[in-house]
Design an enzyme around this catalytic site. Structure first.
Site, short mmCIF file in Angstrom:
data_model
loop_
_atom_site.label_atom_id
_atom_site.label_comp_id
_atom_site.label_asym_id
_atom_site.label_seq_id
_atom_site.Cartn_x
_atom_site.Cartn_y
_atom_site.Cartn_z
N ASP A 223 -7.48 28.50 -47.88
CA ASP A 223 -7.18 29.72 -47.10
C ASP A 223 -7.26 29.40 -45.60
O ASP A 223 -6.43 29.85 -44.81
CB ASP A 223 -8.17 30.82 -47.48
CG ASP A 223 -8.27 30.97 -48.99
OD1 ASP A 223 -7.26 31.31 -49.61
OD2 ASP A 223 -9.35 30.70 -49.54
N HIS B 57 -12.91 34.15 -51.99
CA HIS B 57 -11.60 33.52 -52.16
C HIS B 57 -10.79 34.40 -53.11
O HIS B 57 -10.72 34.16 -54.31
CB HIS B 57 -11.74 32.11 -52.74
CG HIS B 57 -10.42 31.53 -53.16
ND1 HIS B 57 -9.43 31.20 -52.28
CD2 HIS B 57 -9.90 31.27 -54.39
CE1 HIS B 57 -8.38 30.75 -52.93
NE2 HIS B 57 -8.64 30.79 -54.22
P1 NDP Z 1 -4.96 24.20 -62.18
O1 NDP Z 1 -5.35 22.77 -62.10
O2 NDP Z 1 -3.66 24.61 -61.55
O3 NDP Z 1 -6.10 25.12 -61.58
C1 NDP Z 1 -7.46 24.93 -61.92
C2 NDP Z 1 -8.27 26.03 -61.32
O4 NDP Z 1 -8.21 25.98 -59.90
C3 NDP Z 1 -7.81 27.42 -61.72
O5 NDP Z 1 -8.96 28.19 -62.02
C4 NDP Z 1 -7.14 27.93 -60.48
O6 NDP Z 1 -7.30 29.33 -60.33
C5 NDP Z 1 -7.97 27.28 -59.43
N1 NDP Z 1 -7.41 27.33 -58.08
C6 NDP Z 1 -8.15 27.43 -56.95
N2 NDP Z 1 -7.41 27.49 -55.89
C7 NDP Z 1 -6.15 27.43 -56.31
C8 NDP Z 1 -4.92 27.47 -55.66
N3 NDP Z 1 -4.82 27.61 -54.38
N4 NDP Z 1 -3.83 27.36 -56.39
C9 NDP Z 1 -3.91 27.23 -57.71
N5 NDP Z 1 -5.03 27.20 -58.38
C10 NDP Z 1 -6.15 27.32 -57.70
O7 NDP Z 1 -4.96 24.71 -63.67
P2 NDP Z 1 -4.45 24.01 -65.00
O8 NDP Z 1 -4.40 25.11 -66.00
O9 NDP Z 1 -3.28 23.15 -64.75
O10 NDP Z 1 -5.63 23.05 -65.31
C11 NDP Z 1 -6.90 23.48 -65.64
C12 NDP Z 1 -7.50 22.40 -66.46
O11 NDP Z 1 -8.87 22.71 -66.60
C13 NDP Z 1 -6.91 22.29 -67.87
O12 NDP Z 1 -6.56 20.94 -68.07
C14 NDP Z 1 -8.07 22.71 -68.77
O13 NDP Z 1 -8.09 21.99 -69.96
C15 NDP Z 1 -9.22 22.36 -67.90
N6 NDP Z 1 -10.50 22.98 -68.16
C16 NDP Z 1 -11.55 22.13 -68.22
C17 NDP Z 1 -12.80 22.57 -68.43
C18 NDP Z 1 -13.88 21.57 -68.49
O14 NDP Z 1 -13.74 20.50 -67.92
N7 NDP Z 1 -14.98 21.87 -69.15
C19 NDP Z 1 -13.08 23.99 -68.64
C20 NDP Z 1 -11.92 24.83 -68.50
C21 NDP Z 1 -10.67 24.32 -68.27
P3 NDP Z 1 -6.21 30.40 -60.83
O15 NDP Z 1 -6.33 30.41 -62.33
O16 NDP Z 1 -6.67 31.67 -60.20
O17 NDP Z 1 -4.89 29.92 -60.33
#
Ligand code: NDP
Length: 328
Positions: A159, A187
């Site tokens: 931001d 945020h």
């Molecule tokens: P992303 O990598 O695109 O995003 C991950 C997180 O970052 C989301 O919560 C997202 O929020 C957040 N975020 C923060 N700032 C931003 C921004 N400016 N723009 C976009 N996102 C932002 O998500 P994916 O779905 O591609 O990947 C998430 C991964 O996490 C998956 O591979 C899943 O399996 C994994 N995961 C792993 C866990 C663990 O390690 N234990 C637990 C849960 C999930 P928002 O949703 O609001 O966009």
């Protein structure tokens, strides 16, 4: 070369992870002379995809990449880590209420906080990028009683960077001319990007803009809703810029802020600027020797007061909700 710095990344097979890992491995965080060891956490179904990402990391033959470990068990992956970048989070699904979202993320960030408490290195620093980032950081912090609270933070640097970029474009100056930008609060769409303390080539930014209508009705909503605009244009959420900001945030935390400038970080409140103690809220901070301090003594006018209070009220509601769920 020195001993590798161990950096954990969660959600490592996700979109942000795909941008983040290659920059970390190439030295964007620690520089060309410090080796990095990556510890990558994923949920079990994403481990295969993560193996593919690791194959690509191998194929880059990065001189600074000293090793990569992957897994789905936080207590193994976080063992001895110096920095944890918590990116993986549960996104809001269709029909999901805020309480459901907070509960789902509590199921991720409470155990991760406990695992960090148990096995991370003495100098551990934790940055939460996964949304709702501020409250996820609060959950992790509350579940890690032996780690100083000052070692937890949430990302508002994206931001902050967006605000710098919008202001620079409005005034037709390079981004390097903008200093003392601040994002206050959560945020989320309630965040408050503040131009009253920012400077452009040393001059007050609000005065340099000279257009209160642009500030209130264009600048603030453009910064606060930038994520939605990117989804609209790109068809998926911002990932490379979120990864870049995560690196900026961690680098500033390790290396410090330049003289005469500050950055925005969401950190635990000590009650400064009327933000309730214990909330993880975004503030202007300076960093020296790996420790952040909230910039003190800024005058807050009525306009800014209203905006800060509204965003902090949202953080307080989120804290109440996770308290009721027994997550903190
Ligand atoms: P992303 O990598 O695109 O995003 C991950 C997180 O970052 C989301 O919560 C997202 O929020 C957040 N975020 C923060 N700032 C931003 C921004 N400016 N723009 C976009 N996102 C932002 O998500 P994916 O779905 O591609 O990947 C998430 C991964 O996490 C998956 O591979 C899943 O399996 C994994 N995961 C792993 C866990 C663990 O390690 N234990 C637990 C849960 C999930 P928002 O949703 O609001 O966009």
């Amino acid at each position: 070369m020195s001993t590798p710095v161990k950096v954990a990344v969660t959600g490592a097979a996700g979109q942000i992870g795909y941008s983040l890992l290659f920059r970390l491995a190439s030295g964007a965080l620690l520089g060309p002379d410090t080796p990095i060891e990556l510890r990558l956490l994923e949920i079990t179904p994403a481990l295969k995809a993560l193996e593919g990402v690791v194959m690509e990391l191998d194929d880059c033959a990065f001189p600074t990449l000293a090793g990569v470990e992957i897994g789905d068990d936080a207590t193994k992956v976080f063992d001895g880590v110096n920095l944890a970048l918590l990116v993986g989070a549960r996104p809001r699904g269709p029909g999901m209420e805020r309480g459901d979202l907070l509960e789902a993320n509590g199921g991720i960030f409470a155990p991760q906080g406990k695992a960090l408490n148990e096995v991370a290195a003495e100098d551990i620093r934790v940055t939460v990028t996964g949304n709702p980032a501020n409250t996820n950081a609060l959950i992790a912090m509350s579940n890690a009683p032996d780690i100083p609270q000052s070692r937890f933070s949430a990302l508002t640097r994206l931001d902050h960077n967006r605000a710098i970029s919008q202001l620079a474009a409005k005034l037709g100056v390079p981004v390097t001319e903008i200093t003392k930008m601040t994002i206050w609060g959560n945020h989320s769409a309630t965040q408050y990007p503040d131009l009253f303390h920012a400077e452009v080539s040393g001059r007050n930014a609000a005065e340099a803009v000279g257009d209160q209508d642009w500030l209130a009705n264009t600048f603030i909503p453009t910064v606060a809703k930038r994520g939605a605009a990117i989804i609209e244009a790109r068809g998926s959420s911002s990932a490379a810029s979120a990864a870049s900001a995560t690196i900026d945030h961690a680098r500033t935390w390790l290396q410090g802020t330049p003289e005469g400038d500050w950055v925005s970080m969401s950190v635990v409140s000590d009650g400064s600027y009327g933000v309730a103690e214990g909330l993880i809220s975004s503030f202007p901070v300076t960093v020296a020797n790996g420790e952040w301090s909230i910039v003190q003594g800024l005058d807050i006018d009525d306009f800014s007061r209203g905006k800060i209070d509204a965003s902090v009220a949202e953080l307080a509601e989120e804290r109440e909700a996770v308290k009721e769920l027994g997550l903190i």
